[in-house]
Write an enzyme that holds these catalytic residues in place. Structure first.
Site, mmCIF file in Angstrom:
data_model
loop_
_atom_site.group_PDB
_atom_site.id
_atom_site.type_symbol
_atom_site.label_atom_id
_atom_site.label_comp_id
_atom_site.label_asym_id
_atom_site.label_seq_id
_atom_site.Cartn_x
_atom_site.Cartn_y
_atom_site.Cartn_z
ATOM 1 N N TRP A 164 9.680 -3.914 3.684
ATOM 2 C CA TRP A 164 8.888 -3.303 4.753
ATOM 3 C C TRP A 164 9.757 -2.443 5.664
ATOM 4 O O TRP A 164 9.417 -1.303 5.966
ATOM 5 C CB TRP A 164 8.180 -4.392 5.577
ATOM 6 N N ALA B 252 -9.504 -10.272 -7.351
ATOM 7 C CA ALA B 252 -8.969 -11.293 -8.257
ATOM 8 C C ALA B 252 -9.655 -12.643 -8.106
ATOM 9 O O ALA B 252 -9.544 -13.489 -8.986
ATOM 10 C CB ALA B 252 -7.471 -11.462 -8.029
ATOM 11 N N LYS C 154 -8.413 -7.578 6.124
ATOM 12 C CA LYS C 154 -7.051 -7.331 5.662
ATOM 13 C C LYS C 154 -6.525 -5.942 6.008
ATOM 14 O O LYS C 154 -5.329 -5.691 5.956
ATOM 15 C CB LYS C 154 -6.963 -7.529 4.143
ATOM 16 N N PHE D 270 10.190 -11.947 7.327
ATOM 17 C CA PHE D 270 9.634 -11.504 8.604
ATOM 18 C C PHE D 270 10.583 -11.950 9.708
ATOM 19 O O PHE D 270 11.415 -12.850 9.519
ATOM 20 C CB PHE D 270 8.234 -12.090 8.822
ATOM 21 N N ARG E 280 -3.766 -1.217 -8.013
ATOM 22 C CA ARG E 280 -5.215 -1.077 -7.852
ATOM 23 C C ARG E 280 -5.540 -0.162 -6.674
ATOM 24 O O ARG E 280 -4.735 0.020 -5.769
ATOM 25 C CB ARG E 280 -5.868 -2.437 -7.602
ATOM 26 N N THR F 248 3.365 -4.389 -0.973
ATOM 27 C CA THR F 248 4.577 -3.879 -0.330
ATOM 28 C C THR F 248 5.802 -4.203 -1.167
ATOM 29 O O THR F 248 6.687 -3.345 -1.352
ATOM 30 C CB THR F 248 4.716 -4.489 1.080
ATOM 31 N N LYS G 179 2.281 -8.610 -1.554
ATOM 32 C CA LYS G 179 2.559 -8.277 -2.952
ATOM 33 C C LYS G 179 2.671 -6.770 -3.162
ATOM 34 O O LYS G 179 3.556 -6.299 -3.871
ATOM 35 C CB LYS G 179 1.457 -8.825 -3.866
ATOM 36 N N PHE H 117 -4.192 -11.725 -5.199
ATOM 37 C CA PHE H 117 -4.111 -13.084 -4.656
ATOM 38 C C PHE H 117 -2.962 -13.862 -5.303
ATOM 39 O O PHE H 117 -1.957 -13.284 -5.698
ATOM 40 C CB PHE H 117 -5.449 -13.795 -4.783
#
Length: 558
Positions: free
Chosen positions: A411, A275, A106, A383, A95, A74, A72, A303
């Site tokens: 990305w 979240a 993560k 991806f 955030r 990115t 999210k 999330f």
């Protein structure tokens, strides 16, 4: 082909001075509170309510995520780059990362690849000290509480067994969940059970994110419910005269942080509640700052859309009178395989049948977003393991639902990889004819609000309230907090409160174990399932792969 890591990409970028970024927003450099060359804080008097009403707010959310997340942040950064590339003035508002996940499972939370906010290392670590200020303000109140228990002249007769307030630390440390303090004799305090939450779960963090100005911040800090006296009288932080000293520690933290994206566009980063156990969005002040300075603001909710987006729309937007114009729902092929029943070793292998079976999760999130009178756009975060037939399936199925799905390659390409997504978002914003509509009215009874979220958003058949939760409901009614919105604490891994139910669960009951009161943040927190406010580290934490050399060059922090 060699793929550069996030940190290698960030380190190769020669950053422009933050004054140049401020200039893009029309902010005078004399208004900046500088933190070196590449970070600054913005004064609150730049917020302009008239401009906020004229500009466009876009929320980025996601389908129910896999443990590594669906990208999210990115996509949010990439979308901002894409909007600027097609001639729109856009700022991303995000955030701040928590050190717990940074060193846990993560890694960092500053975006990735060519869609990052920078200086990435600073943002992922101590940044401008906001998290430290929240932690200190929280723990100052803890110290004042225990000092009052010890006091012979000013005691409020507080019952230690009823104290609701916990200490915090910004680290995943399961050994601190339940502790005993005050041992060692009469000079060391009153022995009692206590515990630590992680800093993003602190009510001080929630208050920082819900406050509209400094006076509101102080008022909310004073409204924190601490516990009860032996004769059942509620005690608040204001009774300890704690609000001013706590606010002093947050004097600088209340100001939003200005940094930049890799493509030299403005990024405002401020506040960092999780979240799944908090409201999961940046501060109201930061969002309003962005909308005061830019025509388009891209922000994200943590999330899946059942958590961050639901709370953003039902809590933050109502509290701040914000009118979101579009929602971008991030989906990955890998997550759809996961929700279609893929085992861990199958997640990276193309499988159209699994994607077909997992599409129900995406479909439910789209249905939920439309319940708020907002049209969604699907961003397929791609991806190299994705197949063309899997991508085409998602695009075609979304088209059947009258939803535009766009392949997003933020990305590896930055803004170039998100121009089509940006065009789709602008089209949605400009076509929007219906005003945003919250899911429930705050004045509805607490139990009914909980049931509305569980049934409408999660798809539950009903809600079961444990004995402790029923007692909590009576306490909420007695204290007069029935008009507070609901901030569900629930697993991020499923629509249900059972993390093992993937896809779109049906025929299930949600269980509310207990209900906490965040009187300063002004929302109610039902605890679903076995949710905890202090995570633990995984077997192989991300910290094990980080290095720093004698010149201070870091690797592995991404």
């Amino acid at each position: 082909m060699k793929y550069l890591s996030d940190i290698e990409i960030a380190q190769q970028k020669e950053l422009v001075h933050i004054k140049n970024i401020a200039q893009k927003l029309g902010v005078d450099e004399d208004d900046l509170e500088m933190y070196g060359k590449f970070k600054a804080k913005l004064p609150l008097d730049l917020i302009d309510e008239d401009k906020i009403k004229q500009n466009n707010l876009i929320l980025v959310t996601a389908i129910t995520p896999t443990p590594a997340g669906e990208g999210k942040t990115t996509v949010s950064i990439g979308l901002t780059e894409g909007l600027n590339k097609i001639g729109k003035q856009a700022t991303v508002v995000l955030r701040e990362p928590s050190l717990g996940p940074v060193f846990g499972i993560k890694g960092g939370a500053a975006g990735g690849g060519y869609s990052q906010v920078v200086p990435m290392e600073d943002i992922n670590l101590h940044f401008t000290g906001d998290f430290n200020a929240v932690e200190k303000a929280n723990n100052l109140l803890s110290a004042l509480i225990d000092n009052n228990l010890q006091s012979k002249c000013c005691s409020f007769n507080l019952d230690p067994r009823t104290i609701l307030w916990k200490r915090v630390i910004d680290m995943n440390d399961r050994s601190l969940r339940k502790i005993t303090i005050g041992l060692g004799g009469t000079t060391n305090g009153i022995p009692r059970e206590d515990g630590f939450n992680i800093t993003p779960a602190s009510e001080v963090m929630a208050i920082l994110c819900m406050a509209t100005d400094f006076e509101d911040l102080k008022k909310r800090l004073g409204d924190i419910l601490i516990g009860f006296t032996f004769d059942k009288k509620p005690i608040f932080a204001r009774d300890l005269k704690a609000e001013n000293s706590m606010a002093i520690l947050l004097k600088h933290a209340i100001r939003p942080n200005l940094v930049q994206t890799l493509e030299e566009n403005p990024a405002i980063i401020h506040g960092g509640p999780f979240a799944n156990i908090a409201q999961g969005t940046n501060t109201i002040i930061a969002t309003k700052m962005g909308l005061s300075l830019s025509n388009y603001v891209v922000t994200e909710g943590g999330f899946g859309a059942d958590l961050g987006a639901e709370k953003f729309l039902n809590i933050k937007c109502q509290a701040a009178n914000l009118q979101p114009k579009a929602v971008v729902l991030v989906a990955t092929i890998k997550a759809l395989r996961h929700h279609g029943g893929a085992q861990k070793d199958q997640l990276e292998t193309p499988n159209l049948d699994l994607v077909k079976d997992g599409f129900c999760n995406l479909e439910k999130h789209l249905e939920n977003i439309r319940k708020f009178n907002i049209e969604p756009v699907v961003a397929i975060n791609t991806f190299k393991s994705d197949s063309y037939e899997e991508i085409d399936f998602i695009i075609n199925e979304c088209e059947k639902l009258n939803v535009q799905a766009v392949v997003c390659d933020s990305w590896s390409k930055g803004g170039e990889g998100t121009k089509k997504l940006a065009e789709a978002v602008v089209h949605t914003v400009e076509s929007n004819k219906t005003p945003f509509k919250p899911l429930y009215n705050w004045n509805t009874p607490i139990k009914q609000k909980i049931e509305t979220i569980a049934k409408e958003i999660y798809g539950a058949d009903s809600v079961d309230f444990d004995k402790k939760a029923k007692l909590n409901l009576k306490r909420i009614d007695k204290l007069g907090f029935n008009n507070f919105p609901i901030c569900m604490a629930k697993t991020q891994k499923s629509f249900s409160d059972n993390e093992f139910l993937r896809g779109r669960p049906t025929n299930f009951v949600v269980t509310v174990r207990e209900i906490e009161i965040a009187a300063g943040a002004k929302f109610i927190i039902p605890i679903l399932g076995q949710m905890m406010r202090m995570p633990g580290l995984p077997a192989n934490p991300a910290s094990e792969n980080m290095t720093i050399n004698k010149n201070g060059v870091i690797s592995g922090l991404s």
